[in-house]
Scaffold this motif. Structure first.
Motif, PDB file in Angstrom:
ATOM      1  N   ILE A 236      -4.073  20.290   2.913  1.00 19.84           N
ATOM      2  CA  ILE A 236      -5.264  20.878   2.732  1.00 19.84           C
ATOM      3  C   ILE A 236      -5.757  21.316   1.201  1.00 19.84           C
ATOM      4  CG2 ILE A 236      -6.652  22.955   2.996  1.00 19.84           C
ATOM      5  CD1 ILE A 236      -4.962  23.309   5.463  1.00 19.84           C
ATOM      6  N   THR A 237      -4.576  21.480   0.449  1.00 19.21           N
ATOM      7  CA  THR A 237      -4.819  21.622  -0.936  1.00 19.21           C
ATOM      8  C   THR A 237      -5.138  20.087  -1.521  1.00 19.21           C
ATOM      9  OG1 THR A 237      -2.545  21.859  -1.547  1.00 19.21           O
ATOM     10  CG2 THR A 237      -3.762  23.757  -1.189  1.00 19.21           C
ATOM     11  N   ARG A 238      -4.262  19.252  -1.152  1.00 15.61           N
ATOM     12  CA  ARG A 238      -4.363  17.877  -1.796  1.00 15.61           C
ATOM     13  C   ARG A 238      -5.834  17.198  -1.472  1.00 15.61           C
ATOM     14  NH1 ARG A 238       1.086  17.009  -0.100  1.00 15.61           N
ATOM     15  NH2 ARG A 238       0.441  16.079   1.700  1.00 15.61           N
ATOM     16  N   HIS A 239      -6.484  17.744  -0.420  1.00 16.53           N
ATOM     17  CA  HIS A 239      -7.684  16.996   0.105  1.00 16.53           C
ATOM     18  C   HIS A 239      -8.895  18.010  -0.642  1.00 16.53           C
ATOM     19  CE1 HIS A 239     -10.981  15.443   2.845  1.00 16.53           C
ATOM     20  NE2 HIS A 239     -11.281  16.743   2.637  1.00 16.53           N
ATOM     21  N   TYR A 240      -8.649  19.096  -1.008  1.00 19.94           N
ATOM     22  CA  TYR A 240      -9.647  19.880  -1.584  1.00 19.94           C
ATOM     23  C   TYR A 240      -9.619  20.248  -2.876  1.00 19.94           C
ATOM     24  CZ  TYR A 240     -11.615  20.715   3.167  1.00 19.94           C
ATOM     25  OH  TYR A 240     -12.084  20.571   4.332  1.00 19.94           O
ATOM     26  N   LEU A 241      -8.440  20.525  -3.383  1.00 18.77           N
ATOM     27  CA  LEU A 241      -8.172  21.078  -4.800  1.00 18.77           C
ATOM     28  C   LEU A 241      -7.917  19.786  -5.680  1.00 18.77           C
ATOM     29  CD1 LEU A 241      -6.031  24.347  -4.133  1.00 18.77           C
ATOM     30  CD2 LEU A 241      -8.826  24.065  -4.147  1.00 18.77           C
ATOM     31  N   PRO A 242      -8.767  19.758  -7.091  1.00 19.47           N
ATOM     32  CA  PRO A 242      -8.321  18.350  -7.744  1.00 19.47           C
ATOM     33  C   PRO A 242      -6.710  18.824  -8.634  1.00 19.47           C
ATOM     34  CG  PRO A 242     -10.047  19.836  -8.568  1.00 19.47           C
ATOM     35  CD  PRO A 242      -9.606  20.496  -7.035  1.00 19.47           C
ATOM     36  N   TYR A 243      -6.290  18.015  -9.171  1.00 17.78           N
ATOM     37  CA  TYR A 243      -5.354  18.024 -10.174  1.00 17.78           C
ATOM     38  C   TYR A 243      -5.755  17.902 -11.415  1.00 17.78           C
ATOM     39  CZ  TYR A 243      -1.624  18.292  -6.496  1.00 17.78           C
ATOM     40  OH  TYR A 243      -0.829  18.174  -5.401  1.00 17.78           O
ATOM     41  N   PRO A 244      -5.257  18.340 -12.456  1.00 16.64           N
ATOM     42  CA  PRO A 244      -6.082  18.148 -13.781  1.00 16.64           C
ATOM     43  C   PRO A 244      -5.957  16.763 -14.230  1.00 16.64           C
ATOM     44  CG  PRO A 244      -4.029  20.038 -13.721  1.00 16.64           C
ATOM     45  CD  PRO A 244      -4.130  19.479 -12.522  1.00 16.64           C
ATOM     46  N   ARG A 245      -5.203  16.075 -13.884  1.00 18.69           N
ATOM     47  CA  ARG A 245      -5.146  14.322 -14.282  1.00 18.69           C
ATOM     48  C   ARG A 245      -6.130  13.887 -13.655  1.00 18.69           C
ATOM     49  NH1 ARG A 245      -0.393  14.866 -11.087  1.00 18.69           N
ATOM     50  NH2 ARG A 245      -0.438  13.869  -9.097  1.00 18.69           N
ATOM     51  N   GLN A 246      -6.759  14.424 -12.464  1.00 21.68           N
ATOM     52  CA  GLN A 246      -7.821  13.720 -12.041  1.00 21.68           C
ATOM     53  C   GLN A 246      -9.316  14.028 -12.492  1.00 21.68           C
ATOM     54  OE1 GLN A 246      -7.509  15.522  -7.971  1.00 21.68           O
ATOM     55  NE2 GLN A 246      -6.247  13.684  -7.086  1.00 21.68           N
ATOM     56  N   VAL A 247      -9.373  15.064 -13.224  1.00 24.50           N
ATOM     57  CA  VAL A 247     -10.611  15.425 -14.163  1.00 24.50           C
ATOM     58  C   VAL A 247     -10.585  14.639 -15.488  1.00 24.50           C
ATOM     59  CG1 VAL A 247     -11.898  17.095 -15.187  1.00 24.50           C
ATOM     60  CG2 VAL A 247     -10.762  17.418 -12.898  1.00 24.50           C
ATOM     61  N   PRO A 248     -11.656  14.089 -15.954  1.00 25.73           N
ATOM     62  CA  PRO A 248     -11.683  13.398 -17.358  1.00 25.73           C
ATOM     63  C   PRO A 248     -11.282  14.243 -18.474  1.00 25.73           C
ATOM     64  CG  PRO A 248     -13.489  13.010 -16.072  1.00 25.73           C
ATOM     65  CD  PRO A 248     -12.787  13.810 -15.220  1.00 25.73           C
ATOM     66  N   LYS A 249     -10.325  13.854 -19.267  1.00 25.03           N
ATOM     67  CA  LYS A 249      -9.687  14.653 -20.344  1.00 25.03           C
ATOM     68  C   LYS A 249     -10.399  14.396 -21.610  1.00 25.03           C
ATOM     69  CE  LYS A 249      -5.371  14.807 -20.718  1.00 25.03           C
ATOM     70  NZ  LYS A 249      -3.900  14.376 -21.225  1.00 25.03           N
ATOM     71  N   HIS A 250     -10.651  15.580 -22.465  1.00 23.56           N
ATOM     72  CA  HIS A 250     -11.449  15.748 -23.669  1.00 23.56           C
ATOM     73  C   HIS A 250     -10.688  14.590 -24.725  1.00 23.56           C
ATOM     74  CE1 HIS A 250     -14.583  18.523 -22.912  1.00 23.56           C
ATOM     75  NE2 HIS A 250     -13.619  19.123 -22.124  1.00 23.56           N
ATOM     76  N   PRO A 251     -11.314  13.850 -25.365  1.00 24.48           N
ATOM     77  CA  PRO A 251     -10.568  13.041 -26.390  1.00 24.48           C
ATOM     78  C   PRO A 251      -9.933  13.828 -27.597  1.00 24.48           C
ATOM     79  CG  PRO A 251     -13.138  12.736 -26.902  1.00 24.48           C
ATOM     80  CD  PRO A 251     -12.889  13.699 -25.590  1.00 24.48           C
ATOM     81  N   PHE A 252      -9.331  13.296 -28.290  1.00 22.65           N
ATOM     82  CA  PHE A 252      -8.720  13.952 -29.528  1.00 22.65           C
ATOM     83  C   PHE A 252      -9.738  14.266 -30.443  1.00 22.65           C
ATOM     84  CE2 PHE A 252      -4.886  11.861 -27.738  1.00 22.65           C
ATOM     85  CZ  PHE A 252      -3.929  12.702 -27.864  1.00 22.65           C
ATOM     86  N   PRO A 253      -9.721  15.248 -31.270  1.00 18.64           N
ATOM     87  CA  PRO A 253     -10.384  16.175 -32.035  1.00 18.64           C
ATOM     88  C   PRO A 253     -11.042  15.065 -33.169  1.00 18.64           C
ATOM     89  CG  PRO A 253      -8.881  17.634 -31.693  1.00 18.64           C
ATOM     90  CD  PRO A 253      -8.409  16.566 -31.098  1.00 18.64           C
ATOM     91  N   VAL A 254     -10.081  14.253 -33.778  1.00 16.14           N
ATOM     92  CA  VAL A 254     -10.458  13.325 -34.680  1.00 16.14           C
ATOM     93  C   VAL A 254     -11.052  12.198 -34.299  1.00 16.14           C
ATOM     94  CG1 VAL A 254      -9.491  11.617 -36.298  1.00 16.14           C
ATOM     95  CG2 VAL A 254      -8.463  13.749 -35.839  1.00 16.14           C
ATOM     96  N   ALA A 255     -10.930  11.680 -33.067  1.00 13.17           N
ATOM     97  CA  ALA A 255     -11.849  10.702 -32.422  1.00 13.17           C
ATOM     98  C   ALA A 255     -13.200  11.135 -32.176  1.00 13.17           C
ATOM     99  CB  ALA A 255     -11.155  10.250 -31.075  1.00 13.17           C
ATOM    100  N   ARG A 256     -13.387  12.209 -31.449  1.00 15.99           N
ATOM    101  CA  ARG A 256     -14.977  12.663 -31.318  1.00 15.99           C
ATOM    102  C   ARG A 256     -15.534  13.030 -32.414  1.00 15.99           C
ATOM    103  NH1 ARG A 256     -15.638  16.483 -26.210  1.00 15.99           N
ATOM    104  NH2 ARG A 256     -13.865  17.710 -27.289  1.00 15.99           N
ATOM    105  N   PHE A 257     -14.906  13.871 -33.220  1.00 22.40           N
ATOM    106  CA  PHE A 257     -15.436  14.389 -34.456  1.00 22.40           C
ATOM    107  C   PHE A 257     -16.048  13.150 -35.423  1.00 22.40           C
ATOM    108  CE2 PHE A 257     -15.700  16.235 -38.620  1.00 22.40           C
ATOM    109  CZ  PHE A 257     -16.519  17.199 -38.550  1.00 22.40           C
ATOM    110  N   GLY A 258     -15.041  12.134 -35.534  1.00 19.94           N
ATOM    111  CA  GLY A 258     -15.551  11.046 -36.345  1.00 19.94           C
ATOM    112  C   GLY A 258     -16.885  10.528 -35.803  1.00 19.94           C
ATOM    113  N   VAL A 259     -17.019  10.364 -34.513  1.00 14.50           N
ATOM    114  CA  VAL A 259     -18.236   9.865 -33.834  1.00 14.50           C
ATOM    115  C   VAL A 259     -19.448  10.796 -33.959  1.00 14.50           C
ATOM    116  CG1 VAL A 259     -19.223   9.119 -31.743  1.00 14.50           C
ATOM    117  CG2 VAL A 259     -16.846   8.455 -32.221  1.00 14.50           C
ATOM    118  N   MET A 260     -19.041  12.109 -33.682  1.00 15.40           N
ATOM    119  CA  MET A 260     -20.394  13.188 -34.264  1.00 15.40           C
ATOM    120  C   MET A 260     -20.929  12.901 -35.342  1.00 15.40           C
ATOM    121  SD  MET A 260     -21.066  14.358 -31.124  1.00 15.40           S
ATOM    122  CE  MET A 260     -21.992  15.687 -31.559  1.00 15.40           C
ATOM    123  N   THR A 261     -20.070  12.729 -36.478  1.00 15.22           N
ATOM    124  CA  THR A 261     -20.312  13.063 -37.861  1.00 15.22           C
ATOM    125  C   THR A 261     -20.585  11.639 -38.576  1.00 15.22           C
ATOM    126  OG1 THR A 261     -18.137  13.301 -38.414  1.00 15.22           O
ATOM    127  CG2 THR A 261     -19.372  15.383 -38.058  1.00 15.22           C
TER     128      THR A 261
END
Length: 508
Positions: A483-508
């Motif tokens: 039941i939990t496998r069907h309804y509850l997502p695992y952390p790895r199934q949700v897109p992860k935020h990029p590393f700060p250096v990668a995103r901050f370089g794009v934003m600035t």
């Protein structure tokens, strides 16, 4: 600044309006002096060419539309960006019926009601008559702000945070006015201010902080917090700061009405002499304006005048983190900050304001001083600590604050117990949505173990709630796992935020 001028004859009869036509031979736009009378002209209509430079100009719209409303805000942004000293003398005409429509549909439809007890769905019925009437009340001065309903929500440290829930019409008008104020002041705000701003969010502030600590010579971090900021905003200073850019007296009176409206608690109204209700739609914009003059401009000036080493600043609402190269400069800034805030009715929270060793040299400095491991600090729900990357280089690590995660888990457990008799698919879909939202914010590099722990605890709370359905339950982990496998997502199934250096370089 005055509003857009209407075209000549915009409000006159149609027979006297100019007409734009196209010459069939040369494809050149021409303008007729007048229209034929009743379709039967008494004489040939005289035509003349369009004035030089007006061919490509778009005529002003006679009716407000979504596009024209956005264009009017763009005009304000351009003027505010071009002249930092410009004062806007006429802004109330930007508060149109169309802008009220847009603000109404931008509100949270499931938000709690104020003292008027009017929900979003109830107000939507008869919206075509209510908004024009509200618009007329605003522009004739008959609009009256209602007191906010005071509620308390638990904080991560166990204390209660007071919130003010405004009436629906107040939230509606506040949203429309906040759009105008943002268009004016967004051009003045500093780059290190990230709270409640267009195009900036919490993760942008987190990335800027991590990159600043890693790339600058930061050896000390000052985690500063203003004590009860929203409750101690001085109304006189607030209005004076608004007058730096706004000279429209009607708009200023409208903002003052919300400041002095007060709150209701236990059936009695409490007058408001200071502060701005936290939770009101207009509060984030007013808070940024207040801190822009009290904190941001002063910090920029202090850094230019007195700082000899590297200094970084990141502010989100009333929470700010600063990095210093030298300890004496950090302590000098702390003393100056207390004096600066005191001049405007604010004070530093001594229990949440700390100066700690932090940065690429923190481990070595702590060992030299015999202080053990470098200390940590919390910012925007994450605990920051000194770590190393896979290559052995210094890196700012971030994990979910334990107190905040524990508070969230307890709230989920209580809701599961209340809803334990609902069908499992209903609970599963709701719980999965809650976890996806949680992971979407906290799923940053290096926080995987803390999120896996959160997933395990949610499963345990759900098991406890299902077993409380009956004294003779049949729920086992073997039955719950699929039941939990069907309804509850695992952390790895949700897109992860990029590393700060990668995103901050794009934003600035």
């Amino acid at each position: 600044m005055s509003g857009p001028v209407r075209p000549d004859g915009a409000g006159k009869a149609q027979s006297r309006n100019p007409v734009v036509d196209v010459d069939e031979k040369s494809d050149t736009p021409v303008v007729s002096k007048k229209l034929p009378n009743n379709g039967k002209p008494a004489e040939v209509v005289e035509k003349r060419g369009v004035a030089k430079g007006n061919v490509t100009q778009i005529p002003a719209r006679r009716t407000q539309s979504r596009e024209s409303a956005s264009m009017s805000l763009d005009d304000i942004r351009q003027v505010a960006r071009g002249d930092k000293r410009a004062r806007f003398t006429s802004l109330m005409h930007r508060l149109t019926v169309q802008s009220l429509y847009e603000s109404f549909y931008a509100l949270n439809r499931k938000a709690a009601t104020g003292i008027d007890e009017v929900t979003w769905t109830t107000y939507e019925h008869g919206l075509c008559t209510r908004l024009p009437q509200l618009h007329e009340e605003i522009h004739t001065g008959r609009y009256r702000a209602m007191a906010s309903r005071r509620v308390y929500i638990p904080k991560a440290d166990g204390k209660l945070r007071p919130l003010g829930i405004a009436a629906l019409e107040d939230r509606l008008v506040q949203h429309a006015v906040s759009q105008i104020l943002s268009a004016v002041y967004e051009q003045d705000f500093q780059g290190f201010s990230y709270g409640f701003r267009q195009g900036k969010g919490q993760h942008d502030a987190l990335d800027a902080l991590a990159v600043g600590i890693q790339r600058r010579r930061v050896r000390w971090v000052l985690d500063a917090d203003i004590h009860a900021f929203f409750d101690t905003i001085d109304h006189a200073w607030m209005m004076q700061f608004l007058e730096h850019r706004i000279a429209d007296r009607r708009l200023l009176r409208l903002v003052r009405k919300w400041l002095v409206a007060g709150v209701t608690e236990d059936g009695r109204r409490i007058a408001s002499e200071r502060g701005c209700p936290q939770g009101a739609v207009i509060s984030p914009v007013l808070a940024n304006i207040y801190l822009h003059y009290v904190y941001d401009l002063w910090v920029r000036q202090w850094r230019k005048r007195y700082a000899k080493g590297d200094v970084i600043v990141v502010r989100y609402a009333d929470d700010s983190v600063m990095g210093f190269e030298h300890e004496y400069e950090a302590r000098r800034f702390m003393n100056a900050l207390e004096q600066r805030l005191g001049q405007f009715g604010l004070a530093v929270n001594p229990t949440k304001t700390r100066l700690i060793r932090f940065g690429s040299y923190a481990v070595r400095d702590c060992k030299r001083q015999g202080e053990g491991k470098p200390q940590t600090f919390d910012f925007l729900g994450f605990t920051h600590f000194c770590g190393t990357s896979k290559n052995g280089l210094f890196e700012v690590k971030r994990v979910t604050v334990k107190k905040r995660m524990r508070t969230t888990l307890q709230a989920i457990g209580q809701l599961l117990l209340r809803r334990r008799h609902e069908p499992i698919p209903v609970i599963g879909r709701w719980l999965g949505q809650v976890m996806r939202g949680y992971f979407a914010y906290f799923n940053v590099p290096g926080n995987e173990k803390r999120l896996e722990q959160f997933h395990r605890e949610v499963r345990r709370y759900w098991m406890h709630a299902l077993r409380r359905r009956s004294q003779r339950h049949r729920m086992t982990w073997e039955r719950l796992n699929p039941i939990t496998r069907h309804y509850l997502p695992y952390p790895r199934q949700v897109p992860k935020h990029p590393f700060p250096v990668a995103r901050f370089g794009v934003m600035t």
